[in-house]
Design a protein around this motif. Structure first.
Motif, PDB file in Angstrom:
ATOM      1  N   ALA A  45       0.578  -1.283   0.263  1.00 56.81           N
ATOM      2  CA  ALA A  45      -0.389   0.145   0.082  1.00 56.81           C
ATOM      3  C   ALA A  45       1.163   1.548   0.058  1.00 56.81           C
ATOM      4  O   ALA A  45       0.734   2.421  -0.795  1.00 56.81           O
ATOM      5  N   GLN A  46       1.992   1.084   1.043  1.00 53.93           N
ATOM      6  CA  GLN A  46       2.478   2.677   0.949  1.00 53.93           C
ATOM      7  C   GLN A  46       3.391   2.412  -0.249  1.00 53.93           C
ATOM      8  O   GLN A  46       3.248   3.565  -0.928  1.00 53.93           O
ATOM      9  N   ALA A  47       3.877   1.342  -1.363  1.00 55.19           N
ATOM     10  CA  ALA A  47       4.642   1.698  -2.369  1.00 55.19           C
ATOM     11  C   ALA A  47       3.153   2.375  -3.496  1.00 55.19           C
ATOM     12  O   ALA A  47       4.000   2.439  -4.041  1.00 55.19           O
ATOM     13  N   LEU A  48       2.306   1.537  -3.318  1.00 52.65           N
ATOM     14  CA  LEU A  48       1.136   2.010  -4.288  1.00 52.65           C
ATOM     15  C   LEU A  48       1.583   2.897  -4.130  1.00 52.65           C
ATOM     16  O   LEU A  48       0.949   3.804  -5.477  1.00 52.65           O
ATOM     17  N   ASN A  49       0.892   3.863  -2.959  1.00 55.78           N
ATOM     18  CA  ASN A  49       0.338   5.442  -2.940  1.00 55.78           C
ATOM     19  C   ASN A  49       1.712   6.340  -2.903  1.00 55.78           C
ATOM     20  O   ASN A  49       1.620   8.150  -3.071  1.00 55.78           O
ATOM     21  N   ALA A  50       3.150   5.955  -3.440  1.00 55.85           N
ATOM     22  CA  ALA A  50       4.115   6.613  -3.511  1.00 55.85           C
ATOM     23  C   ALA A  50       4.360   6.816  -4.686  1.00 55.85           C
ATOM     24  O   ALA A  50       5.005   7.654  -4.869  1.00 55.85           O
ATOM     25  N   ARG A  64      -8.014  -5.125  -8.926  1.00 52.89           N
ATOM     26  CA  ARG A  64      -9.037  -4.973  -8.365  1.00 52.89           C
ATOM     27  C   ARG A  64      -8.722  -4.030  -7.409  1.00 52.89           C
ATOM     28  O   ARG A  64      -8.647  -2.872  -6.680  1.00 52.89           O
ATOM     29  N   ASP A  65      -8.012  -5.701  -6.331  1.00 54.22           N
ATOM     30  CA  ASP A  65      -7.180  -5.366  -4.870  1.00 54.22           C
ATOM     31  C   ASP A  65      -6.852  -4.194  -4.935  1.00 54.22           C
ATOM     32  O   ASP A  65      -6.776  -3.237  -4.223  1.00 54.22           O
ATOM     33  N   ALA A  66      -5.866  -4.153  -5.867  1.00 52.23           N
ATOM     34  CA  ALA A  66      -4.426  -3.300  -6.124  1.00 52.23           C
ATOM     35  C   ALA A  66      -5.071  -1.660  -5.782  1.00 52.23           C
ATOM     36  O   ALA A  66      -4.714  -0.528  -5.453  1.00 52.23           O
ATOM     37  N   VAL A  67      -6.169  -1.472  -6.416  1.00 49.69           N
ATOM     38  CA  VAL A  67      -6.882  -0.529  -6.726  1.00 49.69           C
ATOM     39  C   VAL A  67      -6.616  -0.135  -5.964  1.00 49.69           C
ATOM     40  O   VAL A  67      -7.597   1.696  -4.950  1.00 49.69           O
ATOM     41  N   ALA A  68      -8.124  -0.493  -5.353  1.00 57.50           N
ATOM     42  CA  ALA A  68      -8.539  -0.592  -4.001  1.00 57.50           C
ATOM     43  C   ALA A  68      -7.708   0.249  -2.755  1.00 57.50           C
ATOM     44  O   ALA A  68      -8.131   1.163  -2.137  1.00 57.50           O
ATOM     45  N   MET A  69      -6.673  -0.229  -2.839  1.00 56.51           N
ATOM     46  CA  MET A  69      -5.229   0.197  -2.074  1.00 56.51           C
ATOM     47  C   MET A  69      -4.883   1.350  -1.920  1.00 56.51           C
ATOM     48  O   MET A  69      -4.716   2.183  -1.057  1.00 56.51           O
ATOM     49  N   ILE A  70      -4.923   2.276  -3.037  1.00 56.65           N
ATOM     50  CA  ILE A  70      -4.886   3.438  -3.790  1.00 56.65           C
ATOM     51  C   ILE A  70      -5.762   4.617  -2.550  1.00 56.65           C
ATOM     52  O   ILE A  70      -6.871   4.358  -3.729  1.00 56.65           O
ATOM     53  N   ASN A  72      -4.946   7.837  -2.418  1.00 60.09           N
ATOM     54  CA  ASN A  72      -5.010   9.559  -3.316  1.00 60.09           C
ATOM     55  C   ASN A  72      -5.613   9.559  -4.569  1.00 60.09           C
ATOM     56  O   ASN A  72      -6.594   8.564  -4.680  1.00 60.09           O
ATOM     57  N   ASP A  73      -5.484  10.739  -4.653  1.00 57.57           N
ATOM     58  CA  ASP A  73      -6.349  11.216  -6.224  1.00 57.57           C
ATOM     59  C   ASP A  73      -5.473  11.833  -7.181  1.00 57.57           C
ATOM     60  O   ASP A  73      -5.280  12.010  -8.150  1.00 57.57           O
ATOM     61  N   ARG A  74      -3.913  11.029  -6.886  1.00 61.81           N
ATOM     62  CA  ARG A  74      -2.799  11.545  -7.837  1.00 61.81           C
ATOM     63  C   ARG A  74      -1.836  10.099  -8.402  1.00 61.81           C
ATOM     64  O   ARG A  74      -2.087  10.056  -9.350  1.00 61.81           O
ATOM     65  N   THR A  75      -2.181   8.926  -7.864  1.00 63.50           N
ATOM     66  CA  THR A  75      -1.258   7.456  -8.442  1.00 63.50           C
ATOM     67  C   THR A  75      -2.116   8.046  -9.793  1.00 63.50           C
ATOM     68  O   THR A  75      -3.604   7.589  -9.336  1.00 63.50           O
ATOM     69  N   ARG A  76      -1.536   7.663 -10.626  1.00 65.18           N
ATOM     70  CA  ARG A  76      -2.329   6.821 -11.535  1.00 65.18           C
ATOM     71  C   ARG A  76      -1.601   5.363 -12.053  1.00 65.18           C
ATOM     72  O   ARG A  76      -0.967   5.013 -11.421  1.00 65.18           O
ATOM     73  N   VAL A  77      -2.365   4.949 -12.677  1.00 62.39           N
ATOM     74  CA  VAL A  77      -2.715   3.237 -12.879  1.00 62.39           C
ATOM     75  C   VAL A  77      -2.671   2.831 -14.044  1.00 62.39           C
ATOM     76  O   VAL A  77      -3.378   3.237 -15.161  1.00 62.39           O
ATOM     77  N   ILE A  78      -1.787   1.797 -14.767  1.00 61.23           N
ATOM     78  CA  ILE A  78      -1.677   1.006 -15.571  1.00 61.23           C
ATOM     79  C   ILE A  78      -2.031  -0.471 -15.489  1.00 61.23           C
ATOM     80  O   ILE A  78      -1.420  -0.674 -14.829  1.00 61.23           O
ATOM     81  N   ASP A  79      -2.711  -1.191 -16.012  1.00 55.38           N
ATOM     82  CA  ASP A  79      -3.340  -2.607 -15.261  1.00 55.38           C
ATOM     83  C   ASP A  79      -2.795  -3.012 -16.815  1.00 55.38           C
ATOM     84  O   ASP A  79      -3.468  -3.084 -17.737  1.00 55.38           O
ATOM     85  N   ALA A  80      -2.406  -4.015 -16.124  1.00 52.10           N
ATOM     86  CA  ALA A  80      -2.190  -5.162 -17.340  1.00 52.10           C
ATOM     87  C   ALA A  80      -2.923  -6.197 -16.995  1.00 52.10           C
ATOM     88  O   ALA A  80      -3.003  -7.411 -18.258  1.00 52.10           O
TER      89      ALA A  80
END
Length: 309
Positions: A45-50, A64-70, A72-80
């Motif tokens: 969670a710390q890495a995802l949000n950092a 899906r779980d990883a996205v839910a762990m973010i 903040n409204d800043r981190t952007r995501v690419i889901d493979a």
């Protein structure tokens, strides 16, 4: 300032490829976890949000779980994974899909990486549907052969341990997880009949769509099909439309590690039938290469930085 990137699932086939492509780029700072931390929810969670951008190389539920762990409204995501390829609120990460899609990716917070089979299918079909050369309600079929690396660790181990295993035909439930994105992003009224296969090659892919031109409205010609594809990918550094029609197409070891997508149209001498064919590296433009391309676009960098064109 460097861009902080966390690859969640960096020990899998796609994750390892992405990490290798990013490891020597000075503008990228990789956020990494050791083996123990990867299994620790708090550390993840710390890495995802950092991170500025997270690349998920995980099974669908874990993505899906990883996205839910973010939080903040800043981190952007690419889901493979497959989890978000037809989901609301996610931008489909195929930059060449239509003229506006690269701009959508550039401003998106959530981007879904395309599947390897759909990349070849959509590259061939989407422009032709858009130009009304293929009716949106036409009953399409797609036949594809992939290297076994696309199946993940279990299939890789199976092929490498069983020397007698030469060819795998599968998807007989007609419910392969790539079908929804093929239908949606090509703008089709009906799902295509999809026949996926795996052969004894580590990487590489051929995707083919047969067309009975004589039975289709307007009986489109090979020249018209090629013209549509040329216009769709004019100026693309990665997608190439070829005018030649060789007697055979081969995927060899020299294709490994490339991020190209090559398209061809074969037609009968009387124009009654055609075969649309895409060749690509399933781990390149079909997976890791596409993720790096999306990362580049989202970060405002050269879209093909770190890619082999």
């Amino acid at each position: 300032m460097s861009i902080r990137v966390f690859i969640d699932g960096a020990v899998g086939t796609t994750g390892l490829e992405i990490r290798e492509r990013l490891s020597d780029r000075p503008e990228i700072a990789l956020v990494t976890l050791d083996d123990a931390q990867r299994k620790d929810a708090a550390a993840r969670a710390q890495a995802l949000n950092a991170a500025d951008i997270v690349i998920l190389c995980l099974p669908d539920d874990a993505a899906r779980d990883a996205v839910a762990m973010i939080a903040n409204d800043r981190t952007r995501v690419i889901d493979a994974s497959t989890a978000h390829r037809v989901a609301d609120g996610w931008t489909y990460g195929f930059a060449e899909l239509d003229p506006a899609n690269a701009n959508r990716i550039a401003t998106a917070r959530f981007v879904s990486n395309p599947g390897c089979y759909p990349t070849g299918f959509l590259a061939l079909v989407a422009p032709l549907v858009r130009d009304a050369l293929i009716p949106a309600d036409w009953p399409l079929t797609v036949n594809a052969v992939s290297g076994y690396s696309g199946g993940g660790k279990a299939l890789i181990e199976r092929f490498e341990q069983d020397a007698g295993l030469a060819f795998r035909d599968y998807g007989f439930t007609l419910a392969h997880k790539h079908i929804p994105e093929m239908q949606k992003h090509a703008g089709l009224a009906y799902a295509p009949v999809f026949a996926p296969m795996v052969t004894r090659a580590y990487r590489g892919m051929i995707v083919e769509v047969p067309l009975p031109l004589a039975a289709m409205p307007g009986r489109p010609s090979r020249a018209a099909l090629l013209d549509s594809l040329h216009r769709a990918y004019a100026g693309s550094a990665l997608v190439r439309v070829h005018d030649d029609a060789p007697d055979e197409l081969l995927i060899g070891t020299h294709d490994a590690g490339t991020d190209r997508l090559d398209l061809r149209v074969f037609a009968a001498a009387d124009g009654s039938q055609a075969r649309l064919v895409a060749t690509l590296d399933n781990l390149g433009k079909g997976a890791a290469g596409a993720a790096v391309q999306n990362l580049n676009i989202m970060a405002g960098l050269d879209p093909v930085a770190g890619l082999t064109c």
